[in-house]
Design a protein around this motif. Structure first.
Motif, PDB file in Angstrom:
ATOM      1  N   ALA A  13      34.098  31.669  29.260  1.00 32.14           N
ATOM      2  CA  ALA A  13      33.841  32.952  28.359  1.00 32.14           C
ATOM      3  C   ALA A  13      33.947  33.921  29.216  1.00 32.14           C
ATOM      4  O   ALA A  13      34.597  35.249  28.713  1.00 32.14           O
ATOM      5  CB  ALA A  13      32.353  32.804  27.965  1.00 32.14           C
ATOM      6  N   LEU A  14      33.261  34.093  30.342  1.00 29.27           N
ATOM      7  CA  LEU A  14      33.576  35.424  31.233  1.00 29.27           C
ATOM      8  C   LEU A  14      34.901  35.632  31.597  1.00 29.27           C
ATOM      9  O   LEU A  14      35.614  36.781  31.524  1.00 29.27           O
ATOM     10  CB  LEU A  14      32.751  35.368  32.264  1.00 29.27           C
ATOM     11  N   ALA A  15      35.763  34.734  31.797  1.00 26.19           N
ATOM     12  CA  ALA A  15      37.215  34.848  32.267  1.00 26.19           C
ATOM     13  C   ALA A  15      37.922  35.503  30.974  1.00 26.19           C
ATOM     14  O   ALA A  15      38.768  36.007  31.226  1.00 26.19           O
ATOM     15  CB  ALA A  15      37.755  33.389  32.750  1.00 26.19           C
ATOM     16  N   TYR A  16      37.632  34.967  29.973  1.00 26.22           N
ATOM     17  CA  TYR A  16      38.174  35.427  28.761  1.00 26.22           C
ATOM     18  C   TYR A  16      37.998  36.714  28.327  1.00 26.22           C
ATOM     19  O   TYR A  16      38.882  37.697  28.086  1.00 26.22           O
ATOM     20  CB  TYR A  16      37.881  34.472  27.387  1.00 26.22           C
ATOM     21  N   GLY A  17      36.795  37.379  28.779  1.00 24.66           N
ATOM     22  CA  GLY A  17      36.523  38.591  28.383  1.00 24.66           C
ATOM     23  C   GLY A  17      37.029  39.490  29.440  1.00 24.66           C
ATOM     24  O   GLY A  17      37.245  40.628  29.233  1.00 24.66           O
ATOM     25  N   ASP A  22      41.577  43.218  30.869  1.00 21.90           N
ATOM     26  CA  ASP A  22      42.945  43.265  31.626  1.00 21.90           C
ATOM     27  C   ASP A  22      43.941  43.816  30.412  1.00 21.90           C
ATOM     28  O   ASP A  22      44.841  44.895  30.901  1.00 21.90           O
ATOM     29  CB  ASP A  22      43.436  42.009  32.198  1.00 21.90           C
ATOM     30  N   LYS A  23      43.896  43.485  29.360  1.00 23.38           N
ATOM     31  CA  LYS A  23      44.775  44.076  28.381  1.00 23.38           C
ATOM     32  C   LYS A  23      44.302  45.645  27.862  1.00 23.38           C
ATOM     33  O   LYS A  23      45.389  46.291  27.751  1.00 23.38           O
ATOM     34  CB  LYS A  23      44.538  43.102  27.042  1.00 23.38           C
ATOM     35  N   LYS A  55      31.965  43.502  23.117  1.00 26.46           N
ATOM     36  CA  LYS A  55      30.799  43.050  24.050  1.00 26.46           C
ATOM     37  C   LYS A  55      31.645  43.030  25.338  1.00 26.46           C
ATOM     38  O   LYS A  55      31.057  43.266  26.517  1.00 26.46           O
ATOM     39  CB  LYS A  55      30.451  41.595  23.755  1.00 26.46           C
ATOM     40  N   SER A  56      33.067  42.576  25.495  1.00 27.67           N
ATOM     41  CA  SER A  56      33.838  42.458  26.713  1.00 27.67           C
ATOM     42  C   SER A  56      33.921  43.914  26.981  1.00 27.67           C
ATOM     43  O   SER A  56      33.552  43.991  28.386  1.00 27.67           O
ATOM     44  CB  SER A  56      35.088  41.744  26.160  1.00 27.67           C
ATOM     45  N   VAL A  57      34.314  44.458  26.327  1.00 30.75           N
ATOM     46  CA  VAL A  57      34.829  46.126  26.785  1.00 30.75           C
ATOM     47  C   VAL A  57      33.565  46.775  27.398  1.00 30.75           C
ATOM     48  O   VAL A  57      33.391  47.442  28.529  1.00 30.75           O
ATOM     49  CB  VAL A  57      35.288  46.841  25.586  1.00 30.75           C
ATOM     50  N   ASN A  58      32.312  46.630  26.422  1.00 31.75           N
ATOM     51  CA  ASN A  58      31.024  47.360  27.060  1.00 31.75           C
ATOM     52  C   ASN A  58      30.344  46.752  28.264  1.00 31.75           C
ATOM     53  O   ASN A  58      29.579  47.549  29.066  1.00 31.75           O
ATOM     54  CB  ASN A  58      30.328  47.428  25.953  1.00 31.75           C
TER      55      ASN A  58
END
Length: 63
Positions: A13-17, A22-23, A55-58
């Motif tokens: 999950a962390l790697a995906y976030g 990166d994108k 959530k990933s961005v923040n």
């Protein structure tokens, strides 16, 4: 990891976030990132996809 996200474990999950970060750093638009997440079928609904991106961005993106 919340139900419905289909990650094998917390590291996945962390790697995906971080991949979402990166994108963002590459200058991809929100719509492009949403399309990528939708194509990955993680998670299944647009509401959950938006939550995952937000959530990933923040929480994970340094900038």
């Amino acid at each position: 990891m919340r139900p419905g996200y289909n990650f094998a474990n917390a590291d996945d999950a962390l790697a995906y976030g971080h991949g979402i970060c990166d994108k963002v750093a590459q200058g991809r638009t929100y719509a492009q990132i949403m399309g990528d997440v939708k194509a990955d079928s993680r998670p299944q609904t647009n509401t959950r996809r938006r939550m995952l991106i937000t959530k990933s961005v923040n929480e994970l993106c340094p900038a």
